[in-house]
Design a protein around this motif. Structure first.
Motif, mmCIF file in Angstrom:
data_model
loop_
_atom_site.group_PDB
_atom_site.id
_atom_site.type_symbol
_atom_site.label_atom_id
_atom_site.label_comp_id
_atom_site.label_asym_id
_atom_site.label_seq_id
_atom_site.Cartn_x
_atom_site.Cartn_y
_atom_site.Cartn_z
ATOM 1 N N ILE A 85 0.829 -1.211 0.000
ATOM 2 C CA ILE A 85 0.000 0.000 0.000
ATOM 3 C C ILE A 85 0.862 1.259 0.000
ATOM 4 N N ARG A 86 2.036 1.143 -0.603
ATOM 5 C CA ARG A 86 2.941 2.292 -0.683
ATOM 6 C C ARG A 86 2.257 3.478 -1.369
ATOM 7 N N GLU A 87 1.620 3.223 -2.521
ATOM 8 C CA GLU A 87 0.985 4.316 -3.262
ATOM 9 C C GLU A 87 -0.239 4.857 -2.523
ATOM 10 N N VAL A 88 -0.991 3.965 -1.868
ATOM 11 C CA VAL A 88 -2.132 4.421 -1.072
ATOM 12 C C VAL A 88 -1.653 5.325 0.057
ATOM 13 N N SER A 89 -0.559 4.958 0.698
ATOM 14 C CA SER A 89 -0.007 5.755 1.790
ATOM 15 C C SER A 89 0.377 7.148 1.313
ATOM 16 N N SER A 90 1.026 7.211 0.151
ATOM 17 C CA SER A 90 1.440 8.502 -0.398
ATOM 18 C C SER A 90 0.236 9.364 -0.751
ATOM 19 N N ALA A 91 -0.800 8.742 -1.327
ATOM 20 C CA ALA A 91 -2.002 9.493 -1.685
ATOM 21 C C ALA A 91 -2.716 9.998 -0.438
ATOM 22 N N LEU A 92 -2.792 9.163 0.573
ATOM 23 C CA LEU A 92 -3.486 9.545 1.802
ATOM 24 C C LEU A 92 -2.775 10.686 2.514
ATOM 25 N N ALA A 93 -1.452 10.754 2.379
ATOM 26 C CA ALA A 93 -0.683 11.801 3.055
ATOM 27 C C ALA A 93 -1.061 13.204 2.584
ATOM 28 N N LEU A 94 -1.693 13.305 1.410
ATOM 29 C CA LEU A 94 -2.129 14.614 0.919
ATOM 30 C C LEU A 94 -3.359 15.103 1.669
ATOM 31 N N SER A 95 -4.107 14.186 2.297
ATOM 32 C CA SER A 95 -5.328 14.548 3.013
ATOM 33 C C SER A 95 -5.157 14.532 4.524
ATOM 34 N N THR A 96 -4.330 13.633 5.014
ATOM 35 C CA THR A 96 -4.066 13.590 6.452
ATOM 36 C C THR A 96 -2.609 13.234 6.696
ATOM 37 N N GLU A 97 -1.998 13.958 7.589
ATOM 38 C CA GLU A 97 -0.610 13.702 7.953
ATOM 39 C C GLU A 97 -0.534 12.967 9.284
ATOM 40 N N ARG A 98 -1.660 12.357 9.675
ATOM 41 C CA ARG A 98 -1.688 11.627 10.943
ATOM 42 C C ARG A 98 -2.024 10.148 10.750
ATOM 43 N N SER A 99 -1.852 9.635 9.534
ATOM 44 C CA SER A 99 -2.064 8.200 9.351
ATOM 45 C C SER A 99 -1.009 7.439 10.151
ATOM 46 N N ILE A 100 -1.365 6.213 10.556
ATOM 47 C CA ILE A 100 -0.503 5.398 11.407
ATOM 48 C C ILE A 100 -0.232 4.085 10.687
ATOM 49 N N HIS A 101 1.037 3.688 10.635
ATOM 50 C CA HIS A 101 1.431 2.511 9.866
ATOM 51 C C HIS A 101 2.179 1.549 10.784
ATOM 52 N N ILE A 102 1.484 0.487 11.208
ATOM 53 C CA ILE A 102 2.091 -0.540 12.044
ATOM 54 C C ILE A 102 2.704 -1.576 11.103
ATOM 55 N N ILE A 103 4.025 -1.725 11.155
ATOM 56 C CA ILE A 103 4.758 -2.464 10.134
ATOM 57 C C ILE A 103 5.378 -3.737 10.717
ATOM 58 N N MET A 118 13.717 13.198 10.204
ATOM 59 C CA MET A 118 14.702 13.596 9.195
ATOM 60 C C MET A 118 14.047 13.792 7.835
ATOM 61 N N PHE A 119 13.111 12.904 7.487
ATOM 62 C CA PHE A 119 12.448 12.966 6.186
ATOM 63 C C PHE A 119 11.106 13.691 6.237
ATOM 64 N N ARG A 120 10.796 14.299 7.367
ATOM 65 C CA ARG A 120 9.527 15.027 7.537
ATOM 66 C C ARG A 120 8.340 14.133 7.139
ATOM 67 N N VAL A 121 8.344 12.908 7.656
ATOM 68 C CA VAL A 121 7.321 11.924 7.318
ATOM 69 C C VAL A 121 5.937 12.437 7.693
ATOM 70 N N ARG A 122 4.991 12.336 6.755
ATOM 71 C CA ARG A 122 3.612 12.808 6.945
ATOM 72 C C ARG A 122 2.752 11.656 7.460
ATOM 73 N N GLY A 123 2.986 11.324 8.697
ATOM 74 C CA GLY A 123 2.295 10.215 9.318
ATOM 75 C C GLY A 123 3.186 9.600 10.388
ATOM 76 N N ILE A 124 2.769 8.461 10.911
ATOM 77 C CA ILE A 124 3.531 7.768 11.951
ATOM 78 C C ILE A 124 3.862 6.372 11.450
ATOM 79 N N VAL A 125 5.136 6.027 11.477
ATOM 80 C CA VAL A 125 5.589 4.691 11.127
ATOM 81 C C VAL A 125 6.063 4.027 12.412
ATOM 82 N N GLU A 126 5.578 2.824 12.682
ATOM 83 C CA GLU A 126 5.855 2.180 13.966
ATOM 84 C C GLU A 126 6.088 0.674 13.767
ATOM 85 N N PRO A 127 7.209 0.136 14.264
ATOM 86 C CA PRO A 127 7.383 -1.317 14.232
ATOM 87 C C PRO A 127 6.390 -1.963 15.182
#
Length: 418
Positions: free
Chosen positions: A48-66, A198-207
Motif C-alpha cells: 500500500i505504498r501508493e495508497v499511503s502517499s495518496a493519503l498523506a495529501l489529506s491527512t498527515e496523521r495516518s498510522i502505519h504498524i509495520i 529527518m524525512f519530515r514523514v507525513r504520518g507515523i511509522v511504527e514497528p
C-alpha cells in the motif's frame, strides 16, 4: 442476524472516487492535513505504498504498524549479524510518506534507497560506505546540511558497529542507516522516529514489536516452512503440490533453525497508537506475512477491540501466492481467529465492522454476503480497482479511490474533531 455497530448507509453510494464524485459528497480533504484523521494500517512495506502517499495529501496523521519479521533481502544480513528485527519494510514506508517538498529530502531519498553493488569486492564496498560517512560521496553534496548531517550520523554509527565479516553486497543504505539508529538509540522504534523526523514523514511509522522472531507456516500438504523468505515473495521456491490447499496455520518461531512456537508482545507505543486510531484498516498485501503477522502479536487484538472506532478489511482484489486455497470467507476467519486469540470471548464485530470490495472489477471468488451479515459485519461494494495498473491476475487498487473512501468513512463514522 447481528446488526452492525455503524450505519454504513451514511457512506455515499456514488462510489469511492471523491475527486469526481457528485456535489452531494462532503469534501474529504480537511482544511489542515496536519489535523486529519488517524487512519491506521497493519502492513508490510510495499503493497500500500501508493495508497499511503495518496493519503498523506489529506491527512498527515495516518498510522502505519509495520511487520519486522522478514528474513530475506538485505534485511537478512542485518538480522543475522546484529540480532535486529527486519528493517526493510520500515524503510520502505518511511520513503512513501516522506515530504519531498522539503529542501534536501528528495536528494536524501535517492541515497536512502540506494543499494551497494552486488558484485564488488569487500574492500570496494567498505570504501564506498566510508565515503558516505566522510561526506565525499557525490549524493551528499546535493542534500541540505541538516538532512545530510542526520543521515551521516546514522551511517557513521553503523560503520563503527559493523561486525567483522558483515556482507555489504547489495545492502540498502536506508537499512544500514536504520541499523545505525538502532545501535545509537538502543531501539528500533527510536531509530524509526529519528528517521521520520529527518524525512519530515507525513504520518507515523511504527514497528509492531521490538522483539525478535521469525514466521513459520504449515501448509495443508504437511510442509512446514520457517522464515518468511521460504514461503513468501520471489525467493520462495515451493512447488504447486507443496502449496496445495494453501497455508493451514502460522506462528512465531525463535529462529530459522527452531520452529518451536514463541510468543511476541507488541511495543507500548504500538498499542497506544492502536487505541487512539480514528479508523483501523486491514489492507491489501501479502496476506499472512504482511497482515496476519501483525495481528498475531500479543496485545494487538485486545487494543483493537478496546477502540470503538470502525475497523475495515480491504482484501486483495487479485492474486496473492499466500492466499492459495483461501476464499474470502476463509480470509475473514483467519483475521478473526488471530485477533480473538489475543482476547478470547470477543465477538467478531468487536474487531471487524466492514469488508470493502470491488465486486465488478476484483477477483474475490464467492462473496459471503449472508455469512458476513450474520456476524454483524457490513459489506461495502465500491469502485476500488485501477484498471490501467491491473494486468492479468495482478489486480491493483487505485490509490486515490482507496484513500478517498477511507477519508470519507472517517469523516462520516469516526466522529473525529477534524
Amino acid at each position: 442476524m447481528t446488526l452492525s455497530r455503524f450505519d454504513w448507509t451514511r457512506i455515499e453510494q456514488a462510489g469511492s472516487s471523491y475527486i469526481d464524485a457528485p456535489d452531494s459528497v462532503v469534501p474529504v480533504t480537511p482544511a489542515d492535513p496536519a489535523q486529519g484523521p488517524r487512519i491506521l494500517f497493519f502492513s508490510g512495506g510495499s503493497a500500500i505504498r501508493e495508497v499511503s502517499s495518496a493519503l498523506a495529501l489529506s491527512t498527515e496523521r495516518s498510522i502505519h504498524i509495520i511487520t519486522t519479521f522478514d528474513s530475506g533481502g538485505s534485511s537478512a544480513a542485518l538480522r543475522c549479524f546484529l540480532n535486529l528485527p527486519a528493517l526493510g519494510d520500515l524503510r520502505s514506508r518511511i520513503s512513501a510518506l516522506a515530504d519531498s517538498s522539503v529542501p534536501g529530502v528528495p536528494e536524501a531519498l535517492k541515497l536512502w534507497e540506494y543499494r551497494l553493488e552486488r558484485d564488488a569486492s569487500e574492500k570496494v564496498l567498505r570504501a564506498a560506505l566510508s565515503s558516505l560517512s566522510s561526506k565525499t560521496h557525490p549524493y551528499i553534496g546535493k542534500m541540505s546540511v541538516e538532512v545530510a548531517d542526520s543521515l551521516l550520523r546514522l551511517l557513521s554509527a553503523f560503520e563503527r558497529g559493523m561486525p567483522k565479516g558483515f556482507d555489504l553486497r547489495g545492502a540498502c543504505i536506508g537499512n544500514l542507516a536504520l541499523a545505525g539508529g538502532c545501535l545509537s538509540f538502543g531501539s528500533v522504534g527510536e531509530s524509526v522516529r529519528y528517521c521520520s523526523r529527518m524525512f519530515r514523514v507525513r504520518g507515523i511509522v511504527e514497528p509492531v514489536t521490538e522483539e525478535l522472531a521469525h514466521l513459520a507456516v504449515r501448509y495443508h500438504s504437511g510442509l512446514v516452512c520457517v522464515g518468511q523468505h521460504a514461503f513468501s515473495g520471489k525467493s520462495a521456491e515451493l512447488s504447486k503440490g507443496e502449496r496445495e490447499g494453501g497455508i493451514e496455520s502460522m506462528w512465531f518461531a525463535a529462529g530459522l533453525d527452531d520452529a518451536a512456537p514463541r510468543e511476541i508482545t507488541a511495543s507500548d507505543s504500538t498499542l497506544r497508537h492502536i487505541r487512539q486510531a480514528d479508523l483501523i484498516c486491514y489492507p491489501p498485501g501479502s496476506f499472512y506475512s504482511s497482515l496476519v503477522a501483525n495481528l498475531m502479536v500479543r496485545g494487538v487484538g485486545q487494543s483493537i477491540a478496546a477502540n470503538p472506532a470502525p475497523k475495515v478489511f480491504l482484501p486483495n482484489p487479485g492474486a496473492d501466492t499466500e492466499l492459495a486455497g483461501h476464499s474470502l470467507r476463509r480470509q475473514v476467519e483467519v483475521i478473526l481467529d488471530a485477533l480473538t486469540a489475543d482476547a478470547p470471548g470477543l465477538a467478531p464485530a468487536d474487531v471487524l465492522d466492514a469488508v470493502l470490495v470491488d465486486s465488478a472489477n476484483g477477483q474475490y471468488g464467492e462473496i459471503p454476503r449472508e455469512w458476513l451479515a450474520g456476524l454483524g459485519i457490513a459489506l461495502l461494494e465500491r469502485d476500488l480497482v485501477d484498471a490501467e495498473m491491473s494486468v492479468g491476475p495482478i489486480i491493483k487498487v487505485a490509490p486515490q479511490k482507496v484513500s478517498g473512501l477511507l477519508m470519507h468513512i472517517a469523516q462520516e463514522l469516526c466522529g473525529a474533531g477534524w
